[in-house]
Design an enzyme around this catalytic site. Structure first.
Site, PDB file in Angstrom:
ATOM      1  N   ASP A 128       0.899  -1.347  -0.104  1.00 36.32           N
ATOM      2  CA  ASP A 128      -0.016  -0.027   0.049  1.00 36.32           C
ATOM      3  C   ASP A 128       0.581   1.221  -0.068  1.00 36.32           C
ATOM      4  O   ASP A 128       0.261   2.516   0.789  1.00 36.32           O
ATOM      5  CB  ASP A 128      -0.918   0.065   1.059  1.00 36.32           C
ATOM      6  CG  ASP A 128      -1.992  -0.947   0.815  1.00 36.32           C
ATOM      7  OD1 ASP A 128      -2.602  -1.065  -0.334  1.00 36.32           O
ATOM      8  OD2 ASP A 128      -2.775  -1.374   1.629  1.00 36.32           O
TER       9      ASP A 128
ATOM     10  N   ASP B  67      -7.765  -3.743  -4.710  1.00 33.86           N
ATOM     11  CA  ASP B  67      -7.049  -2.373  -4.289  1.00 33.86           C
ATOM     12  C   ASP B  67      -5.918  -1.959  -5.006  1.00 33.86           C
ATOM     13  O   ASP B  67      -5.839  -0.786  -4.980  1.00 33.86           O
ATOM     14  CB  ASP B  67      -7.155  -2.569  -2.969  1.00 33.86           C
ATOM     15  CG  ASP B  67      -8.074  -3.358  -2.105  1.00 33.86           C
ATOM     16  OD1 ASP B  67      -8.590  -4.399  -2.711  1.00 33.86           O
ATOM     17  OD2 ASP B  67      -8.538  -2.954  -0.921  1.00 33.86           O
TER      18      ASP B  67
HETATM   19  N1  GLY Z   1      -7.496  -1.349   0.825  1.00 37.26           N
HETATM   20  C1  GLY Z   1      -8.362  -1.775   2.006  1.00 37.26           C
HETATM   21  C2  GLY Z   1      -9.852  -1.504   2.058  1.00 37.26           C
HETATM   22  O1  GLY Z   1     -10.040  -1.012   1.078  1.00 37.26           O
HETATM   23  O2  GLY Z   1     -10.444  -1.733   3.011  1.00 37.26           O
END
Ligand code: GLY
Length: 401
Positions: free
Chosen positions: A111, A171
């Protein structure tokens, strides 16, 4: 009652006036400044508790969104003294992000884009911050270390190569802009090559035949082929987690922005159609798109998904023409109006967040997440709500992503 929304219901929703958008943004700026003064250099966690974020340290995958809010407020604030206060706060955050990447604190995951794009890339683009640029490039290098050659993807979580984590998640499409930015900034092709390869894998295996998306996709560590899809935060493996689908909407728009590949434009229309067709009548999704007004009225919403999808549609409308561009821009505006009217928090007594009724992770009998932040503000929901307002106010906005 119809199970799913119809086009007639969608288009019967009004769009916001400029005055309404400006008022919504003014309220967001006020709340951002209040929270900045209250929090000092502390960061909120991913979700509020009973409507209020609690100050903490720069950890988790979400702290970049808070700094992103500060930058969006800075960009839109007219008063010079308040603007300076926001800028000083944003730059203090950048120093914290530099420290975090320098000490490798909680960065062993994919992330890096969520963390470093709305904070440090934004700081560099808006203020020329050399520290922001350097920290963001270090974060891009860290992201490259997550690449798995066999399968061609960035591993989301866990120890590299661990069999129970040999997977990517939808994501991650929003982490790739950091790599494209690093390529544009340095002209070093490895950033773009890896982003392109992950995109290819994610687009090939992340979208199902019915146009919904897998939350997570396991790849075979020996052959590099698709192994199986699974959910973590969605209701069950075969359902469409609302936020995963929303990451898909914005993520495919970004894929098209950076590659101009026709199949990614098509992927955007497929994923977006599924998202829109599974909205309830007030245009704010239940936390999983398996639920509808007809059978899911007791389930919580995830307002952040509507905000993310609106940003994705506004981005894509920049790259399309004619009726198609108009459709996505209009639809995004209808979603934003629904959020302003039904979900924006306008009082500091009610909440220190911006957008009510988000859902971070809801436990179901079939998923693997830990329950957290159900029917709360979530910090990326606040950020993307502000980004959507900002995009509507400034159609030529130089994006952070
Ligand atoms: N990227 C993690 C979420 O959207 O909860």
């Amino acid at each position: 009652m119809n199970k799913w929304i119809t086009n007639e219901i969608l288009t019967s929703h009004p769009k916001p006036s400029r005055q309404e958008i400006e008022a919504a943004m003014a309220c967001c700026i006020d709340k951002t400044l209040l929270m900045l003064r209250d929090f000092g250099d502390a960061f909120p966690g991913p979700a509020s508790s009973h409507g209020f974020y609690i100050p903490g340290s720069n950890r988790s995958w979400t702290s970049g969104f808070w700094t992103g809010e500060v930058w969006l407020a800075y960009e839109n604030e007219k008063n010079e003294a308040r603007k300076e206060e926001l800028k000083a706060g944003g730059l203090r955050h950048v120093a914290s992000f530099m420290e975090r990447i320098r000490t490798r604190d909680d960065v062993d995951h994919h992330d890096m884009g969520f963390l470093y794009t709305p904070s440090c890339v934004a700081a560099f683009k808006l203020t020329g911050s050399a520290q922001g640029r350097e920290a963001a490039l270090m974060a891009a290098d860290q992201l490259l270390t997550r690449f798995q050659e066999v399968g061609g993807f960035l591993q989301a979580w866990g120890e590299m190569g661990a069999p129970d984590n040999y997977r990517f998640i939808i994501d991650c499409l929003l982490n790739l802009p950091l790599l494209y930015w690093a390529f544009e900034e340095t002209r070093q092709t490895r950033y773009k090559e890896i982003a392109d390869r992950h995109l290819h894998t994610a687009m090939t295996w992340g979208i199902r035949e019915d146009n919904s998306t897998w939350h997570t996709v396991f790849m075979n560590p020996v052959t590099g082929d698709f192994d199986h899809g699974a959910t973590c935060q969605g209701y069950r493996d075969g359902s469409a987690w609302a936020r995963g689908q929303a990451w898909g909407v914005y993520g495919t728009a970004m894929a098209y922005r950076y590659t101009h590949r026709e199949e990614y434009r098509e992927a955007f229309t497929r994923v977006t159609s599924y998202f829109l067709e599974h909205l309830p009548a007030d245009l704010c999704p239940y936390w999983d798109l398996t639920f509808s007004d007809a059978d899911g009225a007791d389930e919580p919403r995830d307002s952040s998904s509507a905000a993310i999808a609106a940003c994705g549609m506004l981005e894509m409308s920049r790259h399309l023409e004619g009726a198609q561009a108009e459709f996505y821009a209009d639809t995004a505006q209808r979603l934003v109006k629904a959020l302003i009217d039904g979900y924006q928090s306008r009082s500091a007594q009610e909440s220190n967040g911006q957008l009510l009724h988000g859902t971070y992770s809801k436990k179901s009998p079939y998923n693997t997440c830990t329950q957290e932040g159900v029917d709360e503000c979530v910090i990326w929901g606040d950020y993307f709500f502000m980004e959507a307002l900002n995009r509507l106010l400034k159609p030529d906005w130089e994006i952070y992503w």
